[in-house]
Scaffold this motif. Structure first.
Motif, PDB file in Angstrom:
ATOM      1  N   GLN A 123       0.637  -1.182   0.104  1.00 39.55           N
ATOM      2  CA  GLN A 123       0.106   0.040   0.039  1.00 39.55           C
ATOM      3  C   GLN A 123       0.804   1.159   0.110  1.00 39.55           C
ATOM      4  OE1 GLN A 123      -2.917   0.263   3.191  1.00 39.55           O
ATOM      5  NE2 GLN A 123      -4.071  -1.418   2.349  1.00 39.55           N
ATOM      6  N   THR A 124       0.422   2.313  -0.393  1.00 36.74           N
ATOM      7  CA  THR A 124       0.952   3.621  -0.374  1.00 36.74           C
ATOM      8  C   THR A 124       0.055   4.483   0.665  1.00 36.74           C
ATOM      9  OG1 THR A 124       1.646   3.576  -2.651  1.00 36.74           O
ATOM     10  CG2 THR A 124       1.626   5.946  -1.670  1.00 36.74           C
ATOM     11  N   ILE A 125       0.677   4.976   1.482  1.00 36.43           N
ATOM     12  CA  ILE A 125       0.036   5.857   2.516  1.00 36.43           C
ATOM     13  C   ILE A 125       0.421   7.134   2.778  1.00 36.43           C
ATOM     14  CG2 ILE A 125      -0.184   5.817   5.162  1.00 36.43           C
ATOM     15  CD1 ILE A 125       0.407   2.960   5.255  1.00 36.43           C
ATOM     16  N   SER A 126      -0.484   8.009   2.418  1.00 36.35           N
ATOM     17  CA  SER A 126      -0.238   9.489   2.324  1.00 36.35           C
ATOM     18  C   SER A 126      -0.246  10.026   3.741  1.00 36.35           C
ATOM     19  CB  SER A 126      -1.239  10.215   1.459  1.00 36.35           C
ATOM     20  OG  SER A 126      -1.292   9.503   0.276  1.00 36.35           O
ATOM     21  N   LEU A 127       0.765  10.801   3.867  1.00 34.08           N
ATOM     22  CA  LEU A 127       1.058  11.386   5.324  1.00 34.08           C
ATOM     23  C   LEU A 127       0.596  12.867   5.203  1.00 34.08           C
ATOM     24  CD1 LEU A 127       4.444   9.979   6.014  1.00 34.08           C
ATOM     25  CD2 LEU A 127       2.221   9.082   6.527  1.00 34.08           C
ATOM     26  N   ASN A 128       0.244  13.468   6.379  1.00 33.79           N
ATOM     27  CA  ASN A 128      -0.218  14.732   6.464  1.00 33.79           C
ATOM     28  C   ASN A 128       0.747  15.907   6.231  1.00 33.79           C
ATOM     29  OD1 ASN A 128      -2.867  13.941   7.289  1.00 33.79           O
ATOM     30  ND2 ASN A 128      -2.212  13.943   9.542  1.00 33.79           N
ATOM     31  N   LYS A 129       0.738  16.989   5.570  1.00 36.30           N
ATOM     32  CA  LYS A 129       1.844  17.931   5.316  1.00 36.30           C
ATOM     33  C   LYS A 129       2.024  18.744   6.326  1.00 36.30           C
ATOM     34  CE  LYS A 129       0.292  18.302   0.449  1.00 36.30           C
ATOM     35  NZ  LYS A 129      -0.247  19.249  -0.571  1.00 36.30           N
ATOM     36  N   PRO A 130       3.348  19.046   6.685  1.00 35.58           N
ATOM     37  CA  PRO A 130       3.806  20.057   7.657  1.00 35.58           C
ATOM     38  C   PRO A 130       3.253  21.373   7.447  1.00 35.58           C
ATOM     39  CG  PRO A 130       5.732  18.834   6.813  1.00 35.58           C
ATOM     40  CD  PRO A 130       4.807  18.489   5.942  1.00 35.58           C
ATOM     41  N   SER A 131       3.104  22.266   8.294  1.00 38.07           N
ATOM     42  CA  SER A 131       2.334  23.348   8.166  1.00 38.07           C
ATOM     43  C   SER A 131       3.440  24.632   7.971  1.00 38.07           C
ATOM     44  CB  SER A 131       1.248  23.787   9.416  1.00 38.07           C
ATOM     45  OG  SER A 131       0.250  22.998   9.429  1.00 38.07           O
ATOM     46  N   PRO A 132       3.294  25.492   6.945  1.00 40.11           N
ATOM     47  CA  PRO A 132       4.367  26.559   6.831  1.00 40.11           C
ATOM     48  C   PRO A 132       4.194  27.647   7.894  1.00 40.11           C
ATOM     49  CG  PRO A 132       2.723  26.576   4.887  1.00 40.11           C
ATOM     50  CD  PRO A 132       2.426  25.416   5.898  1.00 40.11           C
ATOM     51  N   ILE A 133       5.391  28.239   8.207  1.00 34.33           N
ATOM     52  CA  ILE A 133       5.402  29.045   9.028  1.00 34.33           C
ATOM     53  C   ILE A 133       6.368  30.311   8.520  1.00 34.33           C
ATOM     54  CG2 ILE A 133       6.292  29.903  11.524  1.00 34.33           C
ATOM     55  CD1 ILE A 133       6.735  27.050  12.372  1.00 34.33           C
ATOM     56  N   TYR A 134       5.429  31.384   8.470  1.00 35.15           N
ATOM     57  CA  TYR A 134       6.155  32.661   7.697  1.00 35.15           C
ATOM     58  C   TYR A 134       6.600  33.895   8.764  1.00 35.15           C
ATOM     59  CZ  TYR A 134       3.618  30.589   3.700  1.00 35.15           C
ATOM     60  OH  TYR A 134       3.322  29.622   2.828  1.00 35.15           O
ATOM     61  N   GLY A 135       7.406  34.837   8.123  1.00 37.95           N
ATOM     62  CA  GLY A 135       7.887  35.995   8.350  1.00 37.95           C
ATOM     63  C   GLY A 135       7.837  36.994   7.190  1.00 37.95           C
ATOM     64  N   SER A 136       8.456  37.904   7.198  1.00 40.48           N
ATOM     65  CA  SER A 136       8.629  39.060   6.187  1.00 40.48           C
ATOM     66  C   SER A 136       9.812  39.363   5.904  1.00 40.48           C
ATOM     67  CB  SER A 136       7.818  40.170   6.391  1.00 40.48           C
ATOM     68  OG  SER A 136       6.376  40.020   6.651  1.00 40.48           O
ATOM     69  N   LEU A 137      10.223  39.725   4.435  1.00 39.10           N
ATOM     70  CA  LEU A 137      11.543  39.948   4.180  1.00 39.10           C
ATOM     71  C   LEU A 137      11.503  41.171   3.338  1.00 39.10           C
ATOM     72  CD1 LEU A 137      14.621  38.829   4.067  1.00 39.10           C
ATOM     73  CD2 LEU A 137      14.113  37.636   2.213  1.00 39.10           C
ATOM     74  N   ASP A 138      12.469  42.384   3.721  1.00 46.50           N
ATOM     75  CA  ASP A 138      12.217  43.377   3.102  1.00 46.50           C
ATOM     76  C   ASP A 138      13.887  43.608   2.402  1.00 46.50           C
ATOM     77  OD1 ASP A 138      12.208  45.961   2.107  1.00 46.50           O
ATOM     78  OD2 ASP A 138      11.912  47.202   4.082  1.00 46.50           O
ATOM     79  N   ILE A 139      13.763  43.747   1.005  1.00 52.55           N
ATOM     80  CA  ILE A 139      15.189  43.751   0.364  1.00 52.55           C
ATOM     81  C   ILE A 139      15.357  44.915  -0.534  1.00 52.55           C
ATOM     82  CG2 ILE A 139      16.727  42.436  -1.119  1.00 52.55           C
ATOM     83  CD1 ILE A 139      15.227  39.863  -0.580  1.00 52.55           C
ATOM     84  N   ASN A 140      16.333  45.816  -0.064  1.00 50.07           N
ATOM     85  CA  ASN A 140      16.696  46.963  -1.103  1.00 50.07           C
ATOM     86  C   ASN A 140      18.294  47.226  -1.144  1.00 50.07           C
ATOM     87  OD1 ASN A 140      16.284  49.396  -2.348  1.00 50.07           O
ATOM     88  ND2 ASN A 140      15.365  50.316  -0.473  1.00 50.07           N
TER      89      ASN A 140
END
Length: 613
Positions: A271-288
């Motif tokens: 069998q192929t067992i599909s696993l739950n996905k990890p949840s992304p964690i975000y911040g922000s990025l300012d580039i200049n």
């Protein structure tokens, strides 16, 4: 009651005649040109004048000899080597006398060749011996278990037997005995065996029933799969699991792990067992940056031009590169945390062109170089973390490959091939190689020669080429962050990727590494071969297994168990490391973790270049 028959047997079958008063003779004596024992740090000896001794390895099963080489004197005798006695002598000795209290003597035997410093010689002795044999009457016999799976363990009459390649055995007196066979993930089996035949061994075939099934666990691409706290793979994993309930986790950088329970039973097979996905964690990025409109690369992926605000950027460390034609690149590492904004601000400097060095040209990709008409390519190796040394797929490791330890490396470039004879000649104006060919790897160069070559190459190119560190060499050989876990560089089948003793001559030699023999290799006209004639490894690098040994930058030393970042090896030493195996060496020497060493002045090796990013 056991009966014993005493018989005195004369053990001497030889094509050589021994004089009645001399029961010792020499059947063979020669210089072993490939044995470096006399010139290695741990086995080297010096005479009273400080010169490196010659070493005579005397092959005999007997002990108790004494030796004399005249006024120069014996330096040291070692009898603790299996089937050999090591005799260290000063260079220049002409003869040797050998004495034994029971076997007689061999007086003033003159050497057939000159005895030189730091060289190893083989002397094979034949001796007369009388031995008494005690032969018991046969009231016992062997019991042999042939096992499936081959790692099964046998308890016979409450005694644990040693299993090798699926076979366990023991000698038992006539009678009946109980046995138990067990193996992880299999149902155990018990039974009885009767020993009653003095002429034939008793063979017991045991095939255990499996208590596991094969399943596939499928996760989000790039997510690690952990089962009961053990990492199994990334993205997907197919393997055997016993009938049980497991805690399965998926983990990914910048994400919260996901956990679930998975129950495995006989119905789970294939069998192929599909696993739950990890949840992304975000911040922000300012580039200049100044000037504006510069290209932005985050973790080597182009995402736009400056200025730019990225509202959802995964947390963790990210490498930000800002690039604009006519300016030097700006590269920095930034930490993005949950709910916060990380800032990258830069002022780009005007770029400086790479020097051409007169006869050298650098192409626009920056990783192909041409020196006096000879081009060579440098392959980018993305930095990362790996386990260096005696990892499981390497098979039976040498002691100096232990302990396996974690190493983290910065990115760098490494030669697509070993340095060719054409490139060496273009830079140095000479070709020291024995097996001539422009596209063959250069060989018979010392570590010191390599430093001179690199210095001249750097003058021509304006670059900072060098030899790889031992860690950089092994990481690249294993395929870097694209590694598929092969034993050799690029494959589990050595013939696909390497020239070595079996395939480097006129015909393919059969047998195992135990059949390795220099005379057989020499007769087969074995030799080096042009680079890039075998398959590359996962990074597109050729010949990191086989063809010619390759010098590394490091002094040789023992590994430490602790994690290391960009290790440089010991700060001092007597011998330098070389890696990769050779056209005339065994398959074992071609493993990615295999290490050897020699003095910096030794000249039987080749090299591969590295350029720091």
């Amino acid at each position: 009651m056991k009966k014993y028959i005493l018989a005195t047997v004369l053990l001497l079958l030889s094509a050589f005649s021994l004089r009645a008063q001399d029961k010792i003779a020499v059947s063979e004596f020669y210089l072993n040109v490939h044995d470096q024992t006399a010139n290695m740090e741990k086995t080297m000896k010096r005479d009273q004048n400080g010169n490196v001794c010659a070493l005579i390895k005397i092959q005999t099963t007997q002990k108790g000899f004494s030796f004399d080489v005249g006024v120069l004197g014996i330096v040291e005798v070692q009898e603790d080597h299996p089937a050999e006695i090591w005799v260290y002598v000063p260079f220049g000795v002409k003869r040797i006398s050998i004495y034994h209290p029971e076997l007689g003597s061999l007086l003033d035997w003159y050497f057939p060749c000159s005895i030189e410093k730091a060289r190893t010689y083989i002397m094979k002795l034949i001796t007369g011996e009388v031995q008494t044999i005690v032969k018991p009457s046969l009231t016992q016999q062997y019991v042999m278990f042939r096992l499936s799976p081959p790692n099964a363990v046998v308890e016979l009459d409450n005694k644990m037997l040693v299993t090798t390649d699926g076979v366990a055995q023991d000698r038992k007196a006539f009678g009946k005995y109980g046995f138990r066979v067990t193996a992880p993930l299999y149902y155990p089996e018990v039974g009885k065996v009767e020993v009653n035949d003095s002429k034939n061994k008793h063979i017991v075939e045991v095939k255990l029933r499996p208590a596991f099934t094969t399943v596939t666990l499928k996760a989000d691409p790039g997510a690690e799969i952990w089962v009961n706290g053990e990492k199994k793979g990334t993205g997907s994993w197919t393997g055997d699991l016993g009938y049980d309930t497991y805690l399965v986790e998926t983990k990914k950088v910048g994400h919260r792990p996901s956990q679930q329970e998975v129950t495995i039973s006989e119905e789970s097979a294939n069998q192929t067992i599909s696993l739950n996905k990890p949840s992304p964690i975000y911040g922000s990025l300012d580039i200049n940056c100044t000037p504006a409109d510069a290209d932005i690369y985050v973790d080597d992926k182009k995402i736009g031009t400056t200025p730019m605000f990225i509202e959802e950027q995964l947390i963790g460390s990210h490498v930000v590169k800002i690039s604009k034609q006519g300016y030097k690149d700006h590269k920095s590492t930034v930490e993005v945390s949950e709910g916060n904004t990380a800032t990258v601000a830069a002022t780009l400097e005007k770029g400086i062109s790479l020097p051409s060095g007169g006869n050298s040209q650098v192409n626009t990709n920056g990783n192909v170089f041409t020196v006096k008409g000879v081009s060579f390519k440098m392959i980018p190796v993305e930095g990362g973390t790996f386990i260096m040394g005696a990892t499981p797929e390497q098979g039976k490791p040498s002691s100096d490959e232990k302990p396996a330890h974690q190493v983290t490396l910065s990115s760098y470039y490494i030669g697509e091939t070993e340095v060719t004879q054409a490139l060496w000649t273009a830079v140095m104006g000479n070709n020291p190689s024995y097996f001539k060919g422009d596209n063959n790897p250069v060989e018979k160069v010392s570590w010191n020669d390599c430093q001179e070559f690199i210095s001249k190459l750097n003058s021509l190119t304006g670059q900072n080429f060098r030899l790889p560190t031992e860690a950089e060499w092994e990481y690249a050989a294993r395929g870097g962050n694209k590694s598929k876990g092969y034993r050799y560089s690029g494959s589990k089948n050595l013939d696909d990727v390497a020239w070595y003793w079996k395939n480097s001559g006129d015909r393919y030699l059969s047998g195992t590494d135990d059949d390795w023999e220099w005379k057989k290799i020499e007769k087969n006209n074995s030799k080096t071969h042009p680079v890039k004639t075998k398959q590359p490894n996962e990074l597109g690098i050729y010949d990191m297994s086989g063809n010619v040994w390759e010098w590394c930058q490091d002094w040789y030393g023992d590994y430490s168990s602790g994690s290391q970042t960009n290790p440089q090896g010991p700060s001092t030493g007597f011998v330098r490391v070389f890696r990769g195996g050779s056209w005339f060496r065994s398959a074992r020497c071609c493993r990615s973790a295999f290490r050897l060493f020699n003095s910096p002045g030794s000249y039987d090796l080749g090299l591969r270049l590295v350029l720091s990013e």
